[in-house]
Scaffold this active site. Sequence first.
Site, short mmCIF file in Angstrom:
data_model
loop_
_atom_site.label_atom_id
_atom_site.label_comp_id
_atom_site.label_asym_id
_atom_site.label_seq_id
_atom_site.Cartn_x
_atom_site.Cartn_y
_atom_site.Cartn_z
N LYS A 53 -23.48 3.15 46.72
CA LYS A 53 -21.86 2.45 45.91
C LYS A 53 -21.10 2.49 47.26
CE LYS A 53 -22.96 4.30 41.55
NZ LYS A 53 -23.43 5.58 40.95
N GLN A 97 -20.19 10.92 39.71
CA GLN A 97 -21.79 10.49 39.32
C GLN A 97 -21.76 11.57 38.02
OE1 GLN A 97 -23.59 8.11 40.60
NE2 GLN A 97 -25.25 8.63 39.55
N ASP A 120 -16.63 2.92 35.55
CA ASP A 120 -18.04 3.14 34.88
C ASP A 120 -17.77 2.33 33.41
OD1 ASP A 120 -20.15 3.80 36.83
OD2 ASP A 120 -19.54 5.58 36.23
#
Length: 286
Positions: A53, A97, A120
């Site tokens: 990412k 994460q 997200d």
Amino acid sequence: MTARIIDGVALAAKIREDVALRAAALSAKGIQPGLAVIVVGSDPASQVYVRNKVAACQKAGLHSVLESYPETMTQEALLDRIKTLNADSKIHGILVQLPLPAHIDAHLVIETIAAAKDVDGFHISNAGLLMTGKPLFRPCTPYGVMKMLEAEKIPVRGAVAVIVGASNIVGKPMAMLLQSAGATVTICNSKTRDLAWHTRHADIVVVATGKPRTVNGSMLKPGAVVIDVGINRTPEGKLCGDVDFESAREVASAITPVPGGVGPMTIAMLLVNTIEAAERVQQASI
Ligand code: NDP
């Protein structure tokens, strides 16, 4: 019938090029879009995902910060770190994460991220906005799937879509996006009776269970479009999805491979969400 393979790598590359142009335009106006990625613990898959990412951000001209903390990090310290990033004007997106170590409450962590920086799309406000058809951030994986369907000109309006898997990060938001686009949606889970009955009625089947071979060719309607979200490792160490690719491709009209399907799109859409967050900040400052 042998299905056409939907190339997520090529489409993701195009999207990333567009992100790079938008990032350059914002930078010219004095705003460099910034993403903070936090990882706690040493889960090898998570380490790979966060590195990918951050590398993708750098390639597209986004400012990115990778913060890696030991398994022993306290929940309080993590929440404090998020609050500091919430107040940091150089950071437009924050991603923690998952999974987190067991002593940390993932829900609380997600709720602590400012909704306007929740790239997200997991914050409860963003889930609510998505549910009511007014999304601020669309969760990256389902957003990537919608972009693939659009790029492949696969009709969604009026289609029967079956989603196998009902998680908050993939299955449920996937259902919301497909339903908003006019599909008739069924969400299946591990308790679904006769899964094949459902999948055999579907024009579009999205599979996100984390279980290899959850769906195979005998469970598909001829000509169905199959989107395989799964990422699993075989005992030999190779990547595979949740669909039995070889049998499914003989029945489907189009199918995503693993690797090279949904995975690259998830990262591309994270960049899109980060750019959108930065553009909103820039527009609010005019
Ligand atoms: P979760 O484990 O959170 O959820 C799995 C879902 O699948 C649950 O709803 C579960 O049902 C359901 N399920 C499990 N087995 C079956 C079955 N045999 N039949 C029907 N439903 C079943 O997983 P995630 O949603 O987080 O991830 C799913 C997969 O997608 C994983 O392989 C993950 O690695 C991958 N993934 C890939 C991404 C990408 O970028 N390509 C991004 C995110 C995830 P129940 O609710 O009853 O438990």
